[in-house]
Design a protein around this motif. Sequence first.
Motif, PDB file in Angstrom:
ATOM      1  N   GLU A   1       0.818  -1.362  -0.147  1.00  0.00           N
ATOM      2  CA  GLU A   1       0.108   0.168   0.221  1.00  0.00           C
ATOM      3  C   GLU A   1       0.961   1.131   0.309  1.00  0.00           C
ATOM      4  OE1 GLU A   1      -3.678  -1.677   2.146  1.00  0.00           O
ATOM      5  OE2 GLU A   1      -2.534  -0.157   3.273  1.00  0.00           O
TER       6      GLU A   1
ATOM      7  N   ASP B   1       1.799   1.823  -3.507  1.00  0.00           N
ATOM      8  CA  ASP B   1       0.547   2.482  -4.291  1.00  0.00           C
ATOM      9  C   ASP B   1       0.876   4.387  -3.936  1.00  0.00           C
ATOM     10  OD1 ASP B   1       0.117  -0.091  -5.793  1.00  0.00           O
ATOM     11  OD2 ASP B   1      -1.450   0.130  -4.077  1.00  0.00           O
ATOM     12  N   ALA B   2       1.419   4.819  -2.795  1.00  0.00           N
ATOM     13  CA  ALA B   2       0.903   6.254  -2.286  1.00  0.00           C
ATOM     14  C   ALA B   2       2.292   6.245  -2.696  1.00  0.00           C
ATOM     15  CB  ALA B   2       0.844   5.690  -0.704  1.00  0.00           C
ATOM     16  N   GLN B   3       3.016   6.916  -2.612  1.00  0.00           N
ATOM     17  CA  GLN B   3       5.052   6.492  -2.874  1.00  0.00           C
ATOM     18  C   GLN B   3       4.965   6.482  -4.251  1.00  0.00           C
ATOM     19  OE1 GLN B   3       7.948   5.717   0.459  1.00  0.00           O
ATOM     20  NE2 GLN B   3       5.847   5.136   1.354  1.00  0.00           N
TER      21      GLN B   3
ATOM     22  N   PRO C   1       2.636   5.917  -7.029  1.00  0.00           N
ATOM     23  CA  PRO C   1       1.536   5.586  -8.122  1.00  0.00           C
ATOM     24  C   PRO C   1       1.610   5.477  -9.313  1.00  0.00           C
ATOM     25  CG  PRO C   1       1.304   7.904  -7.887  1.00  0.00           C
ATOM     26  CD  PRO C   1       1.987   7.540  -6.649  1.00  0.00           C
ATOM     27  N   GLY C   2       2.158   5.670  -9.606  1.00  0.00           N
ATOM     28  CA  GLY C   2       2.337   5.709 -11.798  1.00  0.00           C
ATOM     29  C   GLY C   2       3.663   4.100 -11.178  1.00  0.00           C
TER      30      GLY C   2
END
Length: 90
Positions: A71, A74-76, A78-79
């Motif tokens: 997770e 995903d936050a750090q 995201p691409g």
Amino acid sequence: MDDDLDGLSREELIAEAKRLRAGIRRHRDASGQELCWHHPALWGLLPEPLDPAIAVPPWPKFLRGCVRYRESLDAQAPGAPVDDREFGEE
């Protein structure tokens, strides 16, 4: 702890810095399933011996930590591209 550096020449210190940078880059450039693994090669860059006695959490806590780590990716990042291979697949 780092007294081993005191007697090194400028050239030896530069060689040591390059060796450490190469190891950090190998770890940084890990991708896919490699992100989740134990990294004794990284810790082995230090001059003190690696103590193989590690403590691991019980499975439920360990898996919750894995989920939180994913997770955080995903936050750090995201691409970031997704690598959908199973572990061991080429």
